[in-house]
Design a protein around this motif. Structure first.
Motif, mmCIF file in Angstrom:
data_model
loop_
_atom_site.group_PDB
_atom_site.id
_atom_site.type_symbol
_atom_site.label_atom_id
_atom_site.label_comp_id
_atom_site.label_asym_id
_atom_site.label_seq_id
_atom_site.Cartn_x
_atom_site.Cartn_y
_atom_site.Cartn_z
ATOM 1 N N MET A 6 32.056 31.947 43.204
ATOM 2 C CA MET A 6 32.466 32.545 41.880
ATOM 3 C C MET A 6 32.762 31.898 41.000
ATOM 4 O O MET A 6 32.982 30.391 40.576
ATOM 5 C CB MET A 6 34.062 32.902 42.421
ATOM 6 C CG MET A 6 33.998 33.589 43.574
ATOM 7 S SD MET A 6 32.897 35.360 43.292
ATOM 8 C CE MET A 6 33.452 36.449 41.823
ATOM 9 N N TRP A 8 35.263 30.823 38.593
ATOM 10 C CA TRP A 8 36.382 29.846 38.480
ATOM 11 C C TRP A 8 35.952 29.362 39.909
ATOM 12 O O TRP A 8 37.056 28.539 39.732
ATOM 13 C CB TRP A 8 37.057 30.913 38.511
ATOM 14 C CG TRP A 8 37.592 32.119 39.307
ATOM 15 C CD1 TRP A 8 37.841 31.762 40.801
ATOM 16 C CD2 TRP A 8 36.908 33.510 39.947
ATOM 17 N NE1 TRP A 8 37.780 32.722 41.451
ATOM 18 C CE2 TRP A 8 37.321 33.753 40.560
ATOM 19 C CE3 TRP A 8 35.926 34.054 39.098
ATOM 20 C CZ2 TRP A 8 37.068 34.903 41.185
ATOM 21 C CZ3 TRP A 8 36.260 34.744 39.376
ATOM 22 C CH2 TRP A 8 36.169 36.185 40.513
ATOM 23 N N ALA A 105 35.063 34.351 33.097
ATOM 24 C CA ALA A 105 36.219 34.883 32.856
ATOM 25 C C ALA A 105 36.684 34.442 31.893
ATOM 26 O O ALA A 105 36.709 33.485 31.247
ATOM 27 C CB ALA A 105 36.420 34.050 34.402
ATOM 28 N N ALA A 129 43.764 41.710 31.728
ATOM 29 C CA ALA A 129 42.933 42.650 32.782
ATOM 30 C C ALA A 129 42.077 43.590 32.206
ATOM 31 O O ALA A 129 41.078 44.053 32.815
ATOM 32 C CB ALA A 129 43.578 42.301 33.632
ATOM 33 N N PRO A 134 37.262 38.705 34.814
ATOM 34 C CA PRO A 134 38.414 38.585 35.662
ATOM 35 C C PRO A 134 39.616 37.227 35.123
ATOM 36 O O PRO A 134 38.797 36.469 34.112
ATOM 37 C CB PRO A 134 37.277 38.129 36.791
ATOM 38 C CG PRO A 134 35.781 38.426 36.647
ATOM 39 C CD PRO A 134 35.801 38.075 35.258
ATOM 40 N N THR A 136 42.469 34.145 35.211
ATOM 41 C CA THR A 136 42.659 33.270 36.141
ATOM 42 C C THR A 136 43.908 33.497 35.818
ATOM 43 O O THR A 136 43.949 32.758 34.406
ATOM 44 C CB THR A 136 41.838 32.267 36.061
ATOM 45 O OG1 THR A 136 41.155 31.765 34.997
ATOM 46 C CG2 THR A 136 40.291 32.053 37.035
ATOM 47 N N HIS A 157 48.050 39.617 41.685
ATOM 48 C CA HIS A 157 47.393 40.385 42.296
ATOM 49 C C HIS A 157 47.387 41.299 43.111
ATOM 50 O O HIS A 157 45.968 41.162 43.385
ATOM 51 C CB HIS A 157 47.492 38.794 42.953
ATOM 52 C CG HIS A 157 45.734 38.700 44.270
ATOM 53 N ND1 HIS A 157 45.737 39.489 45.356
ATOM 54 C CD2 HIS A 157 44.944 38.836 43.657
ATOM 55 C CE1 HIS A 157 44.841 39.194 45.629
ATOM 56 N NE2 HIS A 157 43.931 38.586 44.903
ATOM 57 N N GLY A 160 45.756 43.916 40.801
ATOM 58 C CA GLY A 160 44.802 43.000 40.353
ATOM 59 C C GLY A 160 44.194 42.953 38.469
ATOM 60 O O GLY A 160 43.108 43.548 38.461
ATOM 61 N N VAL A 163 42.243 36.664 39.423
ATOM 62 C CA VAL A 163 41.638 36.457 40.530
ATOM 63 C C VAL A 163 42.433 35.391 41.899
ATOM 64 O O VAL A 163 41.712 34.779 42.100
ATOM 65 C CB VAL A 163 40.206 36.495 39.736
ATOM 66 C CG1 VAL A 163 40.175 38.180 40.007
ATOM 67 C CG2 VAL A 163 39.535 35.810 38.796
ATOM 68 N N GLY A 164 43.055 34.570 40.640
ATOM 69 C CA GLY A 164 43.363 33.005 41.378
ATOM 70 C C GLY A 164 44.327 32.617 39.491
ATOM 71 O O GLY A 164 44.372 33.233 38.618
ATOM 72 N N LEU A 185 43.730 35.411 46.458
ATOM 73 C CA LEU A 185 44.228 35.351 44.938
ATOM 74 C C LEU A 185 44.081 33.741 45.350
ATOM 75 O O LEU A 185 43.905 32.878 46.041
ATOM 76 C CB LEU A 185 45.809 35.003 44.917
ATOM 77 C CG LEU A 185 45.949 33.970 43.074
ATOM 78 C CD1 LEU A 185 45.670 35.222 42.562
ATOM 79 C CD2 LEU A 185 47.459 34.267 43.405
ATOM 80 N N ASP A 186 43.065 33.119 44.270
ATOM 81 C CA ASP A 186 41.988 31.868 44.496
ATOM 82 C C ASP A 186 42.732 30.740 44.262
ATOM 83 O O ASP A 186 43.836 31.012 42.718
ATOM 84 C CB ASP A 186 40.648 32.102 43.640
ATOM 85 C CG ASP A 186 39.675 32.738 44.579
ATOM 86 O OD1 ASP A 186 39.828 32.571 46.087
ATOM 87 O OD2 ASP A 186 38.618 32.804 44.371
#
Length: 298
Positions: A6, A8, A105, A129, A134, A136, A157, A160, A163-164, A185-186
């Motif tokens: 991905m 990120w 991102a 968003a 995406p 972070t 998260h 939506g 993502v991280g 969630l990353d």
């Protein structure tokens, strides 16, 4: 089957920004640095973050920094600009520019004009968003005075919006709570001097400063940390920690720029309000950096 990275994920370098003697932005030097970082095997760059002195840049300068990064990024190399701003409308504007410029991102601080409550934080990230890239989150409660707590990150998260998260609180215990409350969630390492602990806690990426100075060593440390290989990671971590800890100090920009100068890369001066390192501080940073250079760390 190889897992697709991905944008990120991996080592994303929070790039410093080079200036001419009159403190105008040296876009050519910055672009050359982005290209060099890609050549070292790193995974991407995060321009216009704290290391890039975004607070001192005009909108036009921030836009051109993003364009320069994109122009010098090879295929597969992430450009994830910081879109930090006082308000959501401003942050959304920077995110829209990043999308239009071809970025993959963005990285977003919470509102940093005042101590925002949870409702304000949620609206802020919703606006960013809405651009469609995406996002972070960047949790830096020390500088922003807004703490993206694990439960708040879980809400962001679930809606939506992110993502991280680049986790810069320095509290490694949070990593496990984040994983419990928001398993999708990353987690991204935010402080260079916690790379081993956060890496082994399940991080998917590292938004990093010191790979601009020691790219190969930092990449090896990251891979061993996230790969669960303490036998490789710990000796390297001990060796590097004398410089990595400067990423979490007030003088982090000046320290990393000094390191770039010392390895023959362009670091240079900072814009006000940042001042040159005090002589006693410079001596400590210089000695730690030189010891690694003399030992063949690169």
């Amino acid at each position: 089957m190889t897992e697709t990275r991905m944008p990120w994920h991996g080592v994303i370098v929070a790039t410093s920004l080079q200036f001419h003697d009159d403190l105008t932005v040296d876009f050519d030097a910055y672009g050359e640095n982005v290209a060099w970082l890609a050549e070292q095997g790193l995974h991407g760059v995060a321009p216009n973050g704290s290391l890039g002195e975004y607070q001192t840049l005009t909108y036009e300068e921030r836009d051109r920094v993003v364009e320069t990064a994109v122009a010098n990024a090879p295929d597969g190399f992430t450009v994830m600009p910081g879109v930090g701003a006082y308000g959501g409308a401003e942050a959304r504007r920077h995110a829209q520019f990043a999308k239009d410029a071809g970025c993959q991102a963005v990285m977003c601080l919470p509102p940093n004009a005042y101590r925002a409550d949870d409702r304000a934080v949620l609206q802020h990230f919703e606006l960013v968003a809405s651009v469609g890239l995406p996002v972070t989150a960047y949790n830096n409660p020390i500088d922003t005075k807004v703490d993206l707590r694990p439960d708040l990150l879980a809400k962001l998260h679930a809606e939506g919006f992110i993502v991280g998260v680049k986790e810069f609180s320095g509290d490694v215990r949070r990593c496990y709570e984040i994983a419990e409350l928001a398993p999708g969630l990353d987690l991204m390492i935010g402080t260079d001097d916690t790379v081993l602990e956060v890496g082994m806690a399940g991080a998917k990426g590292w938004v990093a400063g010191y790979p601009q100075v020691f790219p190969y060593a930092c990449l090896a440390l990251y891979e061993a940390s996230v790969g669960g290989d303490p036998d490789t990671a710990l000796p390297l971590y001990r060796r590097l920690h004398s410089v990595l800890r400067w990423d979490s100090k007030t003088e982090f920009v000046q320290a990393i720029k000094l390191g770039q100068d010392m390895i023959g890369r362009r670091g240079g001066a900072c814009r006000p309000p940042r001042q040159a390192l005090a002589p006693e501080t410079e001596a400590v940073v210089r000695a730690a950096t030189q010891a690694l250079i003399d030992a063949g760390v690169n």
